[in-house]
Design a protein around this motif. Structure first.
Motif, PDB file in Angstrom:
ATOM      1  N   HIS A 138     -22.865 -32.986  -3.844  1.00 41.73           N
ATOM      2  CA  HIS A 138     -22.609 -33.424  -2.475  1.00 41.73           C
ATOM      3  C   HIS A 138     -21.831 -34.740  -2.394  1.00 41.73           C
ATOM      4  O   HIS A 138     -21.479 -35.176  -1.304  1.00 41.73           O
ATOM      5  CB  HIS A 138     -23.924 -33.562  -1.708  1.00 41.73           C
ATOM      6  CG  HIS A 138     -24.626 -32.256  -1.502  1.00 41.73           C
ATOM      7  ND1 HIS A 138     -24.274 -31.358  -0.522  1.00 41.73           N
ATOM      8  CD2 HIS A 138     -25.641 -31.676  -2.173  1.00 41.73           C
ATOM      9  CE1 HIS A 138     -25.051 -30.292  -0.587  1.00 41.73           C
ATOM     10  NE2 HIS A 138     -25.887 -30.461  -1.587  1.00 41.73           N
ATOM     11  N   LEU A 139     -21.571 -35.366  -3.532  1.00 39.70           N
ATOM     12  CA  LEU A 139     -20.791 -36.604  -3.546  1.00 39.70           C
ATOM     13  C   LEU A 139     -19.314 -36.237  -3.467  1.00 39.70           C
ATOM     14  O   LEU A 139     -18.710 -35.874  -4.470  1.00 39.70           O
ATOM     15  CB  LEU A 139     -21.096 -37.403  -4.814  1.00 39.70           C
ATOM     16  CG  LEU A 139     -20.381 -38.753  -4.927  1.00 39.70           C
ATOM     17  CD1 LEU A 139     -20.913 -39.721  -3.875  1.00 39.70           C
ATOM     18  CD2 LEU A 139     -20.600 -39.352  -6.322  1.00 39.70           C
ATOM     19  N   GLY A 140     -18.736 -36.339  -2.278  1.00 41.12           N
ATOM     20  CA  GLY A 140     -17.383 -35.841  -2.084  1.00 41.12           C
ATOM     21  C   GLY A 140     -16.348 -36.847  -1.664  1.00 41.12           C
ATOM     22  O   GLY A 140     -15.190 -36.478  -1.426  1.00 41.12           O
ATOM     23  N   PHE A 180     -13.817 -36.127   1.106  1.00 42.41           N
ATOM     24  CA  PHE A 180     -14.127 -34.753   1.490  1.00 42.41           C
ATOM     25  C   PHE A 180     -15.530 -34.637   2.095  1.00 42.41           C
ATOM     26  O   PHE A 180     -15.920 -33.572   2.552  1.00 42.41           O
ATOM     27  CB  PHE A 180     -13.996 -33.823   0.287  1.00 42.41           C
ATOM     28  CG  PHE A 180     -12.628 -33.853  -0.332  1.00 42.41           C
ATOM     29  CD1 PHE A 180     -11.536 -33.307   0.331  1.00 42.41           C
ATOM     30  CD2 PHE A 180     -12.423 -34.451  -1.568  1.00 42.41           C
ATOM     31  CE1 PHE A 180     -10.271 -33.346  -0.232  1.00 42.41           C
ATOM     32  CE2 PHE A 180     -11.155 -34.491  -2.138  1.00 42.41           C
ATOM     33  CZ  PHE A 180     -10.078 -33.942  -1.468  1.00 42.41           C
ATOM     34  N   GLY A 181     -16.287 -35.735   2.084  1.00 43.09           N
ATOM     35  CA  GLY A 181     -17.578 -35.776   2.738  1.00 43.09           C
ATOM     36  C   GLY A 181     -18.723 -35.299   1.872  1.00 43.09           C
ATOM     37  O   GLY A 181     -18.562 -34.999   0.683  1.00 43.09           O
ATOM     38  N   THR A 182     -19.885 -35.233   2.478  1.00 37.42           N
ATOM     39  CA  THR A 182     -21.101 -34.786   1.793  1.00 37.42           C
ATOM     40  C   THR A 182     -21.681 -33.557   2.469  1.00 37.42           C
ATOM     41  O   THR A 182     -22.861 -33.250   2.338  1.00 37.42           O
ATOM     42  CB  THR A 182     -22.166 -35.914   1.805  1.00 37.42           C
ATOM     43  OG1 THR A 182     -22.487 -36.249   3.170  1.00 37.42           O
ATOM     44  CG2 THR A 182     -21.649 -37.152   1.103  1.00 37.42           C
ATOM     45  N   TRP A 183     -20.825 -32.845   3.212  1.00 36.38           N
ATOM     46  CA  TRP A 183     -21.284 -31.715   4.039  1.00 36.38           C
ATOM     47  C   TRP A 183     -21.586 -30.463   3.223  1.00 36.38           C
ATOM     48  O   TRP A 183     -22.221 -29.532   3.709  1.00 36.38           O
ATOM     49  CB  TRP A 183     -20.227 -31.378   5.101  1.00 36.38           C
ATOM     50  CG  TRP A 183     -18.860 -31.135   4.530  1.00 36.38           C
ATOM     51  CD1 TRP A 183     -17.918 -32.072   4.234  1.00 36.38           C
ATOM     52  CD2 TRP A 183     -18.276 -29.887   4.179  1.00 36.38           C
ATOM     53  NE1 TRP A 183     -16.789 -31.501   3.713  1.00 36.38           N
ATOM     54  CE2 TRP A 183     -16.986 -30.156   3.670  1.00 36.38           C
ATOM     55  CE3 TRP A 183     -18.723 -28.563   4.238  1.00 36.38           C
ATOM     56  CZ2 TRP A 183     -16.135 -29.130   3.234  1.00 36.38           C
ATOM     57  CZ3 TRP A 183     -17.866 -27.557   3.798  1.00 36.38           C
ATOM     58  CH2 TRP A 183     -16.590 -27.845   3.307  1.00 36.38           C
ATOM     59  N   GLY A 184     -21.136 -30.398   2.004  1.00 32.71           N
ATOM     60  CA  GLY A 184     -21.374 -29.210   1.192  1.00 32.71           C
ATOM     61  C   GLY A 184     -20.982 -29.482  -0.244  1.00 32.71           C
ATOM     62  O   GLY A 184     -20.838 -30.636  -0.670  1.00 32.71           O
TER      63      GLY A 184
END
Length: 431
Positions: A159-161, A164-168
């Motif tokens: 989830h470390l993105g 790109f976020g932590t949404w998936g």
């Protein structure tokens, strides 16, 4: 025609862009806003389908204005795509289930080819150089955000993105971004066009993020990138020093990964990597593992020789949040998690013949880039990057499903580099 500021070799300057070029840039860069849109502004993720709308607009532009212009070098790639489409259509006629399944299968596989040709026809070399400069900026923003997410928000693993976020599960996006940035940096450094210290800094930053994000495969990827870029450049003292330092960075990074995630102690032995890659199951007693997925499917689920050869039909094993596109096969066998790997999905739907045609596209891109590289007729760096990405695309095909999601647009942009024109023409009058 509209005007826009771009970063060129001589600094910031004004550039006129056509609507088509703006659309191509949107297709490439939109994925970098996912974290901001989905987590900060809480916009529903179906906004991603704007990319599909953009590609449909391209089809209308090229269709109605009859401006489909391609140079001769891209014809082999176009022929492979046409062959693949005809093949899937014929196979589906013998495996018909629902027109919606096939439409969804075409969407999931051919949208990247559409983007590829959009990049070829609408992006020229000067713009591509500007894109890479912006990617360098995004790389460092991603690094800062990743540090913040890990140490402040306590986000790690898949989830470390970063941007790109932590949404998936965002590792697929990050992995491809790192492939592009690090391969370009290594090539520029080995070619004498980038400072060694800057290249080491980028390499160290990517390895640190990979360790925090549990991206074990990136350490293997980094070594492969180091080998490929070394083969594509001449020997020099600079290269020798860089290879030594990069190797040390990988070793330190692997120790850092073990420090963050103790369960990976011993992971980087050849025996352990081979065992994990080839074992029958990935994370449970029922799902598939990446390198053994096809063999397990052949043994237990797709035992008909004709289906093994030609597949069950494009889209007939696919999944979707929309019920009319969600196949019966997936509803029955979703526990296998075959959708996690492009190779397993492609085998199920198109068989070995389909896999051969699909992989031949990367081979065509490799051949075109290598031919120009040896003859010295194209942009040297662009050709080298496409050669590297062609090889890495095959690895991604077996490793995960990043070639089937929006991260694939980054891959196909790099694959398009040898085919783009040195200056804008052909489509410059499309508004």
């Amino acid at each position: 025609m509209s005007q826009a500021f771009i970063i060129g070799n001589q600094g910031l300057k004004i550039k006129k862009r056509s609507f088509s070029e703006w659309l191509a840039l949107f297709i490439f860069f939109f994925q970098f806003s996912f974290g901001l849109l989905f987590e900060v502004f809480y916009i529903p993720s179906f906004l991603k389908y704007l990319l599909d709308v953009s590609l449909i607009v391209f089809l209308f532009i090229f269709g109605f204005k009859k401006q489909l212009i391609m140079n001769r070098r891209v014809v082999p790639a176009f022929s492979v795509v046409v062959l693949f489409f005809v093949y899937t259509l014929i196979v589906y006629c013998f495996n018909f289930q629902s027109p919606f399944y096939y439409i969804w299968g075409v969407r999931n596989n051919f949208r990247f080819y559409m983007a590829f040709f959009a990049f070829v026809m609408c992006i020229h070399s000067e713009t591509a150089e500007g894109i890479f400069k912006l990617l360098d900026v995004i790389f460092w923003i991603n690094f800062i955000l990743s540090i913040y997410q890990y140490f402040v928000l306590a986000v790690d693993g898949d989830h470390l993105g970063g941007v790109f976020g932590t949404w998936g599960v965002t590792n697929g996006y990050t992995l491809i971004l790192f492939m592009i940035i690090i391969s370009k940096s290594l090539l520029n450094t080995f070619n004498g066009n980038e400072n060694v210290f800057l290249c080491i800094l980028k390499s160290a930053a990517s390895i640190l993020v990979a360790a925090m994000a549990e991206m074990k495969f990136y350490f293997v990827v980094f070594v492969i990138l180091l080998v490929l870029t070394s083969f594509l450049t001449k020997f020099s003292r600079r290269k020798f020093v860089m290879v030594i330092i990069a190797s040390v960075c990988v070793m330190l990074g692997s120790l850092l990964l073990i420090y963050f995630f103790e369960e990976f102690d011993g992971f980087f032995s050849i025996k352990s990597i081979w065992r994990l890659a080839t074992q029958a199951h990935y994370s449970s007693a029922k799902d598939l593992n990446r390198l053994s997925a096809i063999f397990v499917l052949m043994k237990n689920y797709i035992t008909n020789p004709l289906q093994q050869l030609f597949g069950m039909g494009l889209g007939n094993c696919d999944l979707s949040d929309v019920s009319i596109f969600n196949s019966v096969f997936y509803q029955k066998y979703s526990f296998l998690h075959y959708s996690w790997f492009s190779s397993a999905m492609m085998f199920l739907e198109t068989g070995f013949v389909g896999i051969a045609i699909y992989l031949s596209f990367f081979a065509v891109c490799f051949a075109a880039a290598f031919s120009q590289f040896k003859k010295g007729t194209g942009n040297r760096l662009f050709c080298q990057m496409t050669i590297v990405m062609s090889v890495m695309s095959v690895a991604l095909f077996f490793y995960n499903s990043s070639l089937r999601i929006e991260s694939g647009y980054m891959v196909y942009f790099v694959l398009a580099l040898p085919f783009i024109l040195p200056s804008q023409n052909g489509l410059e009058n499309i508004n």
